[in-house]
Scaffold this motif. Structure first.
Motif, short mmCIF file in Angstrom:
data_model
loop_
_atom_site.label_atom_id
_atom_site.label_comp_id
_atom_site.label_asym_id
_atom_site.label_seq_id
_atom_site.Cartn_x
_atom_site.Cartn_y
_atom_site.Cartn_z
N ARG A 71 1.83 -6.01 -1.09
CA ARG A 71 2.63 -5.78 0.11
C ARG A 71 3.96 -6.51 -0.04
O ARG A 71 4.01 -7.66 -0.46
N GLU A 72 5.02 -5.83 0.32
CA GLU A 72 6.33 -6.45 0.27
C GLU A 72 6.84 -6.74 1.68
O GLU A 72 7.22 -7.86 2.01
N GLN A 73 6.84 -5.70 2.53
CA GLN A 73 7.40 -5.85 3.87
C GLN A 73 6.60 -5.01 4.85
O GLN A 73 6.22 -3.89 4.55
N GLY A 74 6.35 -5.54 6.04
CA GLY A 74 5.68 -4.80 7.09
C GLY A 74 4.20 -4.58 6.83
O GLY A 74 3.63 -5.10 5.88
N ASP A 75 3.58 -3.81 7.71
CA ASP A 75 2.16 -3.47 7.61
C ASP A 75 2.03 -2.04 7.11
O ASP A 75 2.30 -1.08 7.85
N TRP A 76 1.65 -1.88 5.87
CA TRP A 76 1.48 -0.57 5.24
C TRP A 76 0.44 0.25 5.98
O TRP A 76 -0.60 -0.29 6.32
N PRO A 77 0.68 1.49 6.29
CA PRO A 77 1.85 2.32 6.02
C PRO A 77 2.72 2.55 7.26
O PRO A 77 3.09 3.69 7.57
#
Length: 159
Positions: free
Chosen positions: A37-43
């Motif tokens: 994970r890089e940023q935010g909550d996937w997806p």
């Protein structure tokens, strides 16, 4: 534009469960591994993951960003590969009886891929999609037990 479809022997909710687990990305997307994970909550819209691509002894890092999400029907991603540019990858997830019809549509957006886009490149993408959708199907079917009527036949009951 390269589009391909595949019928998966599970309901859309099972397919979506695989798509929304960023840890599974490298298990169904051909050529990628080592996702995180890089940023935010996937997806969620705007969320992103990074992944690794190995070519022989070299390893490259890429990034995928969610550009559109309509749970559990559609997921559109932008895969960014540095100097190679980026591509739009759209997944359409449709109920098909008790199964799921998944269509993937991909085309280059920017960079070298967009500049060199041609019929030969689309043919290579088609080959990749065939493998990618087969992987997604196997993974979904392995992670989700068959229901009583999957595949048009009753599953055996444990005795």
């Amino acid at each position: 534009m390269a589009a391909r479809h595949h019928l998966i022997e599970r309901p859309p909710s099972a397919v979506w469960a695989v798509l929304e687990d960023e840890r599974q990305y490298g298990n169904w997307v051909v050529g990628t591994s080592g996702t995180r994970r890089e940023q935010g909550d996937w997806p969620e819209l705007g969320s992103s993951i990074t992944y690794s691509v190995r070519l022989g002894p070299k390893e490259f890092t890429g990034r995928t960003v969610v550009r559109r999400v309509e749970k559990p029907r559609a997921l559109e991603l932008e895969a960014e590969a540095g100097a190679l540019g980026s591509a739009r990858i759209a997944l359409d997830i449709r109920p098909w009886g008790e199964k799921t019809l998944v269509t993937v549509d991909e085309h280059p957006l920017r960079g070298v891929g967009g500049t060199l886009h041609n019929v030969l490149l689309d043919s290579l993408i088609q080959i990749r999609h065939r493998s990618m959708l087969a992987r997604l199907a196997r993974l979904t079917e392995r992670l989700t037990p068959a229901g009583p009527e999957v595949g048009g036949r009753r599953a055996a009951k444990a005795g």
